[in-house]
Design a protein around this motif. Sequence first.
Motif, PDB file in Angstrom:
ATOM      1  N   ALA A 266       0.830  -1.124  -0.015  1.00  0.00           N
ATOM      2  CA  ALA A 266       0.159  -0.170  -0.004  1.00  0.00           C
ATOM      3  C   ALA A 266       0.891   1.427   0.031  1.00  0.00           C
ATOM      4  CB  ALA A 266      -0.952  -0.101   1.156  1.00  0.00           C
TER       5      ALA A 266
ATOM      6  N   LYS B 162       4.043   1.178  -1.065  1.00  0.00           N
ATOM      7  CA  LYS B 162       4.929   1.112  -2.492  1.00  0.00           C
ATOM      8  C   LYS B 162       4.145   1.466  -3.558  1.00  0.00           C
ATOM      9  CE  LYS B 162       6.360  -2.795  -3.936  1.00  0.00           C
ATOM     10  NZ  LYS B 162       7.277  -4.220  -3.885  1.00  0.00           N
ATOM     11  N   PHE B 163       2.867   1.270  -3.785  1.00  0.00           N
ATOM     12  CA  PHE B 163       2.176   1.618  -4.838  1.00  0.00           C
ATOM     13  C   PHE B 163       1.460   3.011  -4.644  1.00  0.00           C
ATOM     14  CE2 PHE B 163       3.032  -2.895  -5.078  1.00  0.00           C
ATOM     15  CZ  PHE B 163       3.847  -3.010  -6.417  1.00  0.00           C
TER      16      PHE B 163
ATOM     17  N   ILE C 193      -2.330   3.602  -6.650  1.00  0.00           N
ATOM     18  CA  ILE C 193      -2.350   3.602  -7.964  1.00  0.00           C
ATOM     19  C   ILE C 193      -3.590   2.810  -8.568  1.00  0.00           C
ATOM     20  CG2 ILE C 193      -0.086   4.101  -8.469  1.00  0.00           C
ATOM     21  CD1 ILE C 193       0.439   1.405  -8.966  1.00  0.00           C
TER      22      ILE C 193
ATOM     23  N   GLN D 102       4.194 -12.785 -10.154  1.00  0.00           N
ATOM     24  CA  GLN D 102       3.566 -12.029 -11.119  1.00  0.00           C
ATOM     25  C   GLN D 102       3.362 -10.627 -10.718  1.00  0.00           C
ATOM     26  OE1 GLN D 102       1.952 -13.062 -14.036  1.00  0.00           O
ATOM     27  NE2 GLN D 102       2.933 -14.992 -13.608  1.00  0.00           N
TER      28      GLN D 102
ATOM     29  N   LEU E 157       3.017  -6.411 -12.188  1.00  0.00           N
ATOM     30  CA  LEU E 157       2.445  -5.444 -13.180  1.00  0.00           C
ATOM     31  C   LEU E 157       3.212  -4.254 -13.771  1.00  0.00           C
ATOM     32  CD1 LEU E 157      -1.177  -5.048 -11.468  1.00  0.00           C
ATOM     33  CD2 LEU E 157      -0.400  -6.931 -13.215  1.00  0.00           C
TER      34      LEU E 157
ATOM     35  N   GLY F  90      10.618  -4.964  -6.629  1.00  0.00           N
ATOM     36  CA  GLY F  90       9.876  -6.262  -5.975  1.00  0.00           C
ATOM     37  C   GLY F  90      10.141  -7.321  -6.818  1.00  0.00           C
ATOM     38  N   THR F  91       9.878  -8.670  -6.651  1.00  0.00           N
ATOM     39  CA  THR F  91       9.919  -9.583  -7.216  1.00  0.00           C
ATOM     40  C   THR F  91       8.541 -10.331  -7.398  1.00  0.00           C
ATOM     41  OG1 THR F  91      10.221 -11.043  -5.008  1.00  0.00           O
ATOM     42  CG2 THR F  91      12.063 -10.328  -6.017  1.00  0.00           C
TER      43      THR F  91
ATOM     44  N   ILE G  12       6.539 -11.837  -5.161  1.00  0.00           N
ATOM     45  CA  ILE G  12       6.347 -12.905  -4.316  1.00  0.00           C
ATOM     46  C   ILE G  12       5.331 -12.561  -3.243  1.00  0.00           C
ATOM     47  CG2 ILE G  12       8.050 -12.934  -2.755  1.00  0.00           C
ATOM     48  CD1 ILE G  12       7.558 -15.947  -4.526  1.00  0.00           C
ATOM     49  N   GLY G  13       5.244 -11.146  -2.743  1.00  0.00           N
ATOM     50  CA  GLY G  13       4.797 -10.962  -1.696  1.00  0.00           C
ATOM     51  C   GLY G  13       3.204 -11.177  -1.508  1.00  0.00           C
ATOM     52  N   LEU G  14       2.402 -11.082  -2.599  1.00  0.00           N
ATOM     53  CA  LEU G  14       0.834 -11.316  -2.249  1.00  0.00           C
ATOM     54  C   LEU G  14       0.611 -12.875  -2.506  1.00  0.00           C
ATOM     55  CD1 LEU G  14      -0.846  -8.721  -4.530  1.00  0.00           C
ATOM     56  CD2 LEU G  14      -0.964  -9.143  -2.095  1.00  0.00           C
ATOM     57  N   ALA G  15       1.818 -13.627  -3.020  1.00  0.00           N
ATOM     58  CA  ALA G  15       1.795 -15.170  -3.287  1.00  0.00           C
ATOM     59  C   ALA G  15       1.769 -15.707  -1.885  1.00  0.00           C
ATOM     60  CB  ALA G  15       2.830 -15.561  -3.969  1.00  0.00           C
TER      61      ALA G  15
ATOM     62  N   SER H 193      -6.711   0.841  -3.774  1.00  0.00           N
ATOM     63  CA  SER H 193      -7.145  -0.628  -3.657  1.00  0.00           C
ATOM     64  C   SER H 193      -7.422  -0.755  -2.131  1.00  0.00           C
ATOM     65  CB  SER H 193      -5.791  -1.639  -4.182  1.00  0.00           C
ATOM     66  OG  SER H 193      -5.025  -0.897  -5.178  1.00  0.00           O
TER      67      SER H 193
ATOM     68  N   PHE I  78      -7.346  -4.506   0.066  1.00  0.00           N
ATOM     69  CA  PHE I  78      -7.142  -5.988   0.128  1.00  0.00           C
ATOM     70  C   PHE I  78      -7.909  -6.623   1.197  1.00  0.00           C
ATOM     71  CE2 PHE I  78      -4.022  -7.207  -3.183  1.00  0.00           C
ATOM     72  CZ  PHE I  78      -3.702  -5.997  -3.560  1.00  0.00           C
TER      73      PHE I  78
HETATM   74  P1  ADP Z   1       5.894  -7.378  -5.463  1.00  0.00           P
HETATM   75  O1  ADP Z   1       5.336  -6.155  -4.496  1.00  0.00           O
HETATM   76  O2  ADP Z   1       7.158  -7.809  -5.307  1.00  0.00           O
HETATM   77  O3  ADP Z   1       5.693  -6.612  -7.016  1.00  0.00           O
HETATM   78  P2  ADP Z   1       3.681  -8.400  -4.820  1.00  0.00           P
HETATM   79  O4  ADP Z   1       3.397 -10.050  -4.830  1.00  0.00           O
HETATM   80  O5  ADP Z   1       3.480  -7.992  -3.388  1.00  0.00           O
HETATM   81  O6  ADP Z   1       4.833  -8.492  -5.692  1.00  0.00           O
HETATM   82  O7  ADP Z   1       2.536  -7.690  -5.824  1.00  0.00           O
HETATM   83  C1  ADP Z   1       2.228  -8.115  -7.134  1.00  0.00           C
HETATM   84  C2  ADP Z   1       1.498  -7.074  -7.848  1.00  0.00           C
HETATM   85  O8  ADP Z   1       0.362  -6.669  -7.520  1.00  0.00           O
HETATM   86  C3  ADP Z   1       2.605  -5.637  -7.819  1.00  0.00           C
HETATM   87  O9  ADP Z   1       3.622  -5.835  -8.749  1.00  0.00           O
HETATM   88  C4  ADP Z   1       1.464  -4.565  -8.076  1.00  0.00           C
HETATM   89  O10 ADP Z   1       1.470  -4.490  -9.277  1.00  0.00           O
HETATM   90  C5  ADP Z   1       0.141  -5.342  -7.506  1.00  0.00           C
HETATM   91  N1  ADP Z   1      -0.081  -4.601  -6.220  1.00  0.00           N
HETATM   92  C6  ADP Z   1       0.125  -5.049  -5.184  1.00  0.00           C
HETATM   93  N2  ADP Z   1      -0.228  -4.520  -4.065  1.00  0.00           N
HETATM   94  C7  ADP Z   1      -0.968  -3.276  -4.821  1.00  0.00           C
HETATM   95  C8  ADP Z   1      -1.437  -1.965  -4.187  1.00  0.00           C
HETATM   96  N3  ADP Z   1      -1.638  -1.794  -3.049  1.00  0.00           N
HETATM   97  N4  ADP Z   1      -1.672  -1.257  -5.210  1.00  0.00           N
HETATM   98  C9  ADP Z   1      -1.582  -1.332  -6.396  1.00  0.00           C
HETATM   99  N5  ADP Z   1      -0.967  -2.374  -7.022  1.00  0.00           N
HETATM  100  C10 ADP Z   1      -0.669  -3.302  -6.131  1.00  0.00           C
END
Ligand code: ADP
Length: 740
Positions: free
Chosen positions: A640, A642-643, A672, A687, A689, A697-698, A700-703, A726, A728
């Motif tokens: 939250a 970072k983006f 964003i 994965q 975006l 970033g790599t 892996i965080g959300l995975a 966003s 979550f």
């Molecule tokens: P990383 O943060 O290493 O890219 P994550 O698995 O945490 O990997 O996130 C995957 C992707 O999801 C991010 O690259 C980003 O594009 C999108 N994302 C995650 N959290 C957010 C957020 N809070 N706002 C916008 N996009 C997000």
Amino acid sequence: MPGRQWDAASKAKVVLEGLKGRSESAICKRHRIKPAEYRRWRRQFLSNIARSLEPRRPPSEDVGHLRAGMPKKVWEESAKALRVAQELIEALPIPVFFKARDGKHLGANRAWETYFGVERDSFIGKTVNELFSAAPEVVARHKAADEALWRNPGTRSYELEVPVHDGSFRHTLNYKATFAGADGEIAGLIGAIIDITDRKRVEQRQAIEHRVARVLAESGTVADVMPEVLAAFCETLGWACGARWSLDARAGGFRCEETWRSVDNADIAAFLAESRKSIYQPGQAGFIRRVLGTGEPAWIVDVTAEKNFLRGKEAGKAGLRSAFALPIRLGDQTLGALEFFHGEEQQADEWLLKTGAAIGAQLGHFMARVQAERDLRLSEARFRSLTALSSDWYWEQDEELRLTFMSGRFVERTGIDPAPFIGRRRWERPAPNLTESDWARHKAQLERHEPFFDFEVERVSPDGVSVWLSLCGEPVFEDGKFRGYRGVGTDITDRKRAQAVLRAAYDELTRSNSELQQFAYVASHDLQEPLRMIGSYTQLLERRYGDKLDADAREFMSFIVEGATRMKQLIEDLLAYSRVGTRGKELRPVQAQGALDRALVNLRASIESSGAQITHDLLPEVSADETQLTQLFQNLIGNAIKFRKKDEPPRVHIALRDAGDEWRFSVSDKGIGIEPQYFERIFMVFQRLHTRDEYPGTGIGLAICKKVVDRHRGRIWVESAYGEGSTFHFTLHKIQKGRT
Ligand code: ADP
């Protein structure tokens, strides 16, 4: 007795037998006399009596008159015979009377006097008109019989119901015989009255009972039987109509169920129809209610004058007078009542009430039997559908545990012939899935007479196919004695097959999963070493030979170092991901608030550098792995921050919602945002975006977040509006009382 000498008294006795009703032929046979002789004696006897009964005269004159023209000896003998006959008649227990040709009474014996309650001397010279002044139909019948006798002298007998001393009617057999006077002309008749009421009643009772018994034996339902029973009473006894009443529990009252009437009379029909419409509430007042309430029979001489008879007006209109009702009883329970109506006034008749009570008890038994049969049929049907619905077939075992019965659906379902199993114990036929000791355990259970459930037996059909049965059984006891087992069986072959397939798939999955875990771990762990070598040797190369290499070569080497570093990060992330499954701790109650606080501490640097504003609801206690929960918050809040949008400091809120059995946590930002097509993909490993240049970033965080939430048996998903922010969401189970 050939040559027997008959004296006057013996002859008189013989003649009296005839007067009492014995037939001429029977008398002649019994005493071995000729009919002509018997007739002569009778004539003699009757004319002697007739003479003796002629209106009284002084004895001297009487004797003189009788003796006229008779030799002394003959006279003496006949005088003696006459005395004997007179005494006999007087002593006879049956009413005897004499009347003259003009119908006037000449005399009668004492029995006659008592029978009719009329003083005999005062009645001499009177006629039958006076005796039955209240019953003109009786007078007419007697007169007709007498007329016939005068026209055709001799004997005559007929049955007639006549009123007697107490006003009640009795069935009588009237036996009359003419006698001649001295001149040979018919002078009058002698009559004997034999009361056949008791015999008649026995006959009537037998007739009713016989008819009722036949009806009960032939008919199945109470509704069929009752009109016939009513008819049996009415037709045999000459009552006009009747009805059956029963207690209708649902209507909470007494209801008229069936009716019967002997004549096609519209008023009676209307009365019965009225009865059928009525429902009476229980109580003591009212005719039927009294019978149903007390269980005793009742009699009403005149229903039109009885205020306790509520249908009196209608009954009067239908020309009904007397009524009696009898209870239908089973022990001390009253199941209903029968009522009967007569068109003429009838005195209460003990005999009839007694007969009615006996029939009432018979009907009670019948109704109980019908009810019991219905209950049995119902419970059998219930049992049948229950076993049919809950299982495939039904079976029975005897006390020796041998199979005695197997319902037809066994072969239908399994395709196995049950014959080889009948007469045998379960363990006497092969079952590949059960060992000796399995059977021993089952046998012991049966010997203890315990019920058993879902006992799985594998049988092999003749064509070699395995059929799996699941058996349930319970012991049967009769009067406390063990009688065997009965139970149901179900073909579970399909279930077994599906189970086997599922188990194989599960085993395969576990195996490949652990292989994968192993692979991920080994790969990430072992790959680090050669990677470190690449990194350090490239750096060494640069240090030692840097000045000998040109700018291109140095640039290439910096790519190698950068690549190695990135690879190291990827491998570490992968390791972290695989550790969620392998290094997870047991779930236990933890304060979510504590986990959040720790995550915020870990994120302090980026919070401070970005100027992030972080707010949250008060968080509850949850069942979780605390380290993983901290990581979950950290990854989501980290993203939250970072983006965020380039020109705004991040604002993050952690909300809590009660969602029944679970808590729902939501981490929202004003960053964003994400386009809807990526809502699923972002939870997959690696994965992302964006490019690393835009956002490090790599992927892996959300995975890891997903894997953590999965392990806690919750759900995680995202809601987002691209360019606006966003949210979550993830859920965790609430801690349940007595369970963690
Ligand atoms: P990383 O943060 O290493 O890219 P994550 O698995 O945490 O990997 O996130 C995957 C992707 O999801 C991010 O690259 C980003 O594009 C999108 N994302 C995650 N959290 C957010 C957020 N809070 N706002 C916008 N996009 C997000």
